[in-house]
Design an enzyme around this catalytic site. Structure first.
Site, mmCIF file in Angstrom:
data_model
loop_
_atom_site.group_PDB
_atom_site.id
_atom_site.type_symbol
_atom_site.label_atom_id
_atom_site.label_comp_id
_atom_site.label_asym_id
_atom_site.label_seq_id
_atom_site.Cartn_x
_atom_site.Cartn_y
_atom_site.Cartn_z
ATOM 1 C CD GLU A 33 -2.769 1.149 2.518
ATOM 2 O OE1 GLU A 33 -3.135 2.217 3.048
ATOM 3 O OE2 GLU A 33 -3.136 0.015 2.937
ATOM 4 C CD GLU A 79 -4.266 7.224 6.797
ATOM 5 O OE1 GLU A 79 -4.637 6.149 6.297
ATOM 6 O OE2 GLU A 79 -3.445 7.310 7.734
#
Length: 318
Positions: free
Chosen positions: A169, A174
């Site tokens: 990932e 974020e």
């Protein structure tokens, strides 16, 4: 009769050869529209391309738009143009982390933006969240970027990539953008992360999450949610990713930070994901950090807006 057969064979062979050349030429020289040409010109003359060229002078390259992973969102609704590149669901059957429940009802395209929204699932504590994923997987080398205004929610607004096997990932962005007093620090610190997941082959559960996160602040310490910003990454190879926010280099991801015990790094193709999420490490706290009904109902707070996503692939200059 023999001569006629030879002439016939030569004629048919010539026709098939001509068709084959024509098809190959069409494939290798696709017609470009004015928008992609303009975007390529702007990027090649812009600060990111120049910064990459300065960091890697050995690479004599120019950049071409990757249409399958790019969208200006200059249309209304999730029409055929949207459906060409995107799914309004996750790329597999997973419904989302924690209290998240991804739904196609919470994504739209309107007024020049992709809109990813959040709302309460009636009579539950779960949170409906929008998500879009690319229909295809993408692999380095690329530069990819969104221009976005993150949601004013304790949820996380995200721009990220995940391999089909769920083992690698890359999070370009974020961030928990909510305006609660207790959330000021989170709203001012945007994360870029990598994850190497060691998983149980029988049920895909996580045995170990090897991760590294770097937090980035604006110069004045203000929350990222107040304005549109650009969040991008140059994914050069399996062990090299440079993250740029507003054209500024904020994170250099290398082999040492990826910490992959298999020594593979970010070596595989990944799906692109743009979404909102409620994370269980926050919602399980006491008191839980999860949106209230009032926060989710506030139309000025419950939307993550994406002006565009653009992805470019380098090719060697001629």
């Amino acid at each position: 009769m023999k001569l006629k057969n030879v002439l016939y064979f030569l004629t048919v062979s010539f026709i098939f050869s001509a068709c084959a050349v024509s098809k190959n030429e069409t494939k290798s020289t696709p017609v470009k529209n004015g928008t992609s040409q303009k975007l390529e010109a702007n990027f090649n003359n812009g600060i990111i391309a120049k910064a990459i060229a300065k960091s890697y002078p050995e690479l004599y390259q120019t950049w071409k738009l990757e249409a399958d992973f790019s969208d200006e969102f200059n249309y209304e609704g999730k029409n055929e143009k949207f459906k060409k590149n995107w799914k309004d669901t996750y790329f597999n059957g997973w419904r989302g982390p924690g209290l998240t429940e991804w739904t196609s009802n919470n994504s739209d395209v309107k007024d020049g933006n992709l809109i990813i929204s959040a709302s309460r699932k009636p009579n539950t504590n779960r949170v409906y969240c929008g998500v879009i994923t690319s229909k295809k997987e993408v692999k380095y080398p690329i530069y990819t970027e969104v221009r976005a205004k993150v949601a004013n929610q304790v949820l996380s607004s995200n721009f990220w990539f995940l391999s089909e096997d769920d083992k690698r990932e890359l999070d370009v962005l974020e961030i928990y953008g909510g305006d609660r007093e207790s959330e000021k620090w989170f709203a001012a610190n945007a994360d870029s992360n990598t994850h190497v997941f060691l998983r149980n082959d029988s049920d895909n559960s996580i045995i170990k999450d090897i991760n590294k996160s770097v937090k980035s602040e604006l110069a004045d310490g203000s929350p990222w949610r107040n304005k549109y910003h650009t969040y991008g990454a140059y994914w050069k190879d399996a062990f090299t990713v440079d993250v740029y926010y507003d054209g500024k280099l904020v994170n250099q991801i290398r082999k040492e930070s990826i910490q992959d015990p298999a020594n593979l790094g970010l070596n595989r193709a990944m799906f692109m994901v743009i979404d909102l999420e409620d994370h269980d490490w926050r919602s399980r706290k006491n008191p839980p950090i999860t949106p209230t009904d009032a926060e989710l109902a506030d139309q000025d707070k419950n939307k993550y807006l994406v002006d565009y996503v653009r992805t470019f692939r380098p090719i060697e200059k001629k």
